[in-house]
Write a protein that holds these residues in place. Structure first.
Motif, short mmCIF file in Angstrom:
data_model
loop_
_atom_site.label_atom_id
_atom_site.label_comp_id
_atom_site.label_asym_id
_atom_site.label_seq_id
_atom_site.Cartn_x
_atom_site.Cartn_y
_atom_site.Cartn_z
N ARG A 58 22.59 22.77 19.15
CA ARG A 58 21.95 23.33 20.35
C ARG A 58 21.40 22.16 21.16
O ARG A 58 20.79 21.25 20.59
N VAL A 59 21.59 22.22 22.47
CA VAL A 59 20.99 21.24 23.36
C VAL A 59 20.09 22.00 24.32
O VAL A 59 20.54 22.89 25.04
N ARG A 60 18.82 21.67 24.31
CA ARG A 60 17.83 22.31 25.19
C ARG A 60 16.99 21.21 25.83
O ARG A 60 16.47 20.33 25.13
N GLU A 61 16.90 21.28 27.15
CA GLU A 61 16.12 20.32 27.92
C GLU A 61 16.48 18.88 27.54
O GLU A 61 15.62 18.02 27.38
N LEU A 63 17.55 17.66 24.79
CA LEU A 63 17.40 17.31 23.38
C LEU A 63 18.38 18.11 22.54
O LEU A 63 18.49 19.33 22.69
N SER A 64 19.08 17.41 21.65
CA SER A 64 20.01 18.12 20.78
C SER A 64 19.38 18.32 19.42
O SER A 64 18.61 17.48 18.94
N ARG A 65 19.71 19.46 18.84
CA ARG A 65 19.19 19.81 17.52
C ARG A 65 20.34 20.40 16.71
O ARG A 65 21.06 21.26 17.19
N VAL A 66 20.49 19.91 15.49
CA VAL A 66 21.52 20.42 14.60
C VAL A 66 20.82 21.12 13.45
O VAL A 66 19.91 20.58 12.83
N THR A 67 21.26 22.36 13.19
CA THR A 67 20.71 23.12 12.06
C THR A 67 21.85 23.51 11.13
O THR A 67 23.01 23.59 11.55
N ASP A 68 21.52 23.74 9.90
CA ASP A 68 22.52 24.19 8.93
C ASP A 68 22.81 25.66 9.15
O ASP A 68 21.94 26.43 9.53
N GLY A 69 24.06 26.04 8.91
CA GLY A 69 24.45 27.44 8.94
C GLY A 69 24.84 27.92 10.31
O GLY A 69 24.86 27.17 11.28
N PRO A 70 25.13 29.21 10.39
CA PRO A 70 25.57 29.81 11.66
C PRO A 70 24.41 29.97 12.63
O PRO A 70 23.25 29.81 12.26
N PHE A 71 24.77 30.31 13.87
CA PHE A 71 23.79 30.42 14.95
C PHE A 71 22.74 31.49 14.69
O PHE A 71 21.58 31.29 14.93
N ALA A 72 23.16 32.64 14.21
CA ALA A 72 22.24 33.77 14.07
C ALA A 72 22.29 34.33 12.66
O ALA A 72 23.29 34.24 11.97
N GLU A 73 21.19 34.90 12.26
CA GLU A 73 21.15 35.59 10.97
C GLU A 73 21.86 36.93 11.15
O GLU A 73 21.55 37.69 12.05
N THR A 74 22.80 37.19 10.30
CA THR A 74 23.56 38.43 10.37
C THR A 74 24.10 38.76 8.99
O THR A 74 24.27 37.86 8.16
N ARG A 75 24.36 40.01 8.73
CA ARG A 75 24.91 40.39 7.44
C ARG A 75 26.37 39.98 7.34
O ARG A 75 26.84 39.54 6.31
N GLU A 76 27.11 40.13 8.42
CA GLU A 76 28.51 39.73 8.43
C GLU A 76 28.63 38.30 8.95
O GLU A 76 27.82 37.85 9.74
N PHE A 77 29.66 37.60 8.47
CA PHE A 77 29.91 36.26 8.98
C PHE A 77 31.37 36.11 9.38
O PHE A 77 32.23 36.85 8.91
N LEU A 78 31.62 35.17 10.28
CA LEU A 78 32.98 34.91 10.75
C LEU A 78 33.75 34.22 9.63
O LEU A 78 33.39 33.14 9.19
N ALA A 79 34.81 34.88 9.16
CA ALA A 79 35.57 34.38 8.02
C ALA A 79 36.91 33.78 8.43
O ALA A 79 37.49 33.00 7.68
N GLY A 80 37.42 34.13 9.61
CA GLY A 80 38.69 33.60 10.05
C GLY A 80 39.11 34.20 11.37
O GLY A 80 38.38 35.00 11.96
N PHE A 81 40.30 33.80 11.81
CA PHE A 81 40.79 34.29 13.09
C PHE A 81 42.31 34.26 13.13
O PHE A 81 42.95 33.56 12.34
N ASN A 82 42.86 35.03 14.05
CA ASN A 82 44.28 35.03 14.36
C ASN A 82 44.42 34.94 15.87
O ASN A 82 43.73 35.66 16.59
N LEU A 83 45.30 34.08 16.33
CA LEU A 83 45.66 34.04 17.75
C LEU A 83 46.98 34.77 17.86
O LEU A 83 47.97 34.37 17.24
N ILE A 84 46.98 35.87 18.62
CA ILE A 84 48.17 36.71 18.69
C ILE A 84 48.65 36.87 20.12
O ILE A 84 47.89 36.66 21.07
N GLU A 85 49.90 37.25 20.25
CA GLU A 85 50.51 37.57 21.53
C GLU A 85 50.81 39.06 21.51
O GLU A 85 51.43 39.56 20.56
N ALA A 86 50.36 39.78 22.54
CA ALA A 86 50.61 41.22 22.63
C ALA A 86 50.67 41.62 24.10
O ALA A 86 50.10 40.94 24.95
N ASP A 87 51.33 42.74 24.37
CA ASP A 87 51.49 43.20 25.74
C ASP A 87 50.23 43.82 26.33
O ASP A 87 50.10 43.91 27.54
N SER A 88 49.32 44.28 25.45
CA SER A 88 48.12 44.98 25.93
C SER A 88 47.05 44.94 24.84
O SER A 88 47.33 44.59 23.69
#
Length: 126
Positions: A58-61, A63-88
């Motif tokens: 995070r950079v604010r005013e 100043l940069s700050r690095v913290t461990d872990g994801p941005f927000a506390e949440t029960r679910e976490f981002l585990a992966g992704f797919n980049l796909i091509e589709a018509d709609s």
């Protein structure tokens, strides 16, 4: 059109899954992914390491700050992704439904913005 499917997992639900069932689901995912890739629908995919391995910047005013872990506390976490091509969006959702992970969290499907049009609009060099 390109879409990114963001796979969010609830670790509690995933931990309750027997290892052989998880392995069966993963094999099925690889088979589906290979078929989508061969059909030209899957452009790329990747799993992510556990959120405990992440760092957030995070950079604010000035100043940069690095913290461990994801941005927000949440029960679910981002585990992966797919980049796909589709018509709609509906076609992209149909592809997302082929994977089982919504049973253990959620799959967000989001259109990918055309960066070239943004580049042109803001006058950035090609």
């Amino acid at each position: 059109m390109q879409f990114l499917t963001l796979i969010h997992i609830d670790p509690t639900l995933l931990a309750a899954l027997p290892q052989d069932e998880y392995d069966r689901l993963m094999r099925g995912c690889f088979e589906k992914a290979d078929a989508f890739r061969d059909a030209g629908c899957l452009l790329g995919s990747q799993q992510l390491e556990d959120p405990a391995t992440a760092r957030t910047l995070r950079v604010r005013e000035g100043l940069s700050r690095v913290t461990d872990g994801p941005f927000a506390e949440t029960r679910e976490f981002l585990a992966g992704f797919n980049l796909i091509e589709a018509d709609s969006m509906e076609a992209a959702m149909a592809i997302a439904r082929e994977f089982p992970w919504a049973r253990f969290g959620s799959i967000e499907v989001r259109p990918v913005r055309d960066m070239q049009s943004v580049r042109t609009r803001v006058g950035a060099p090609a």
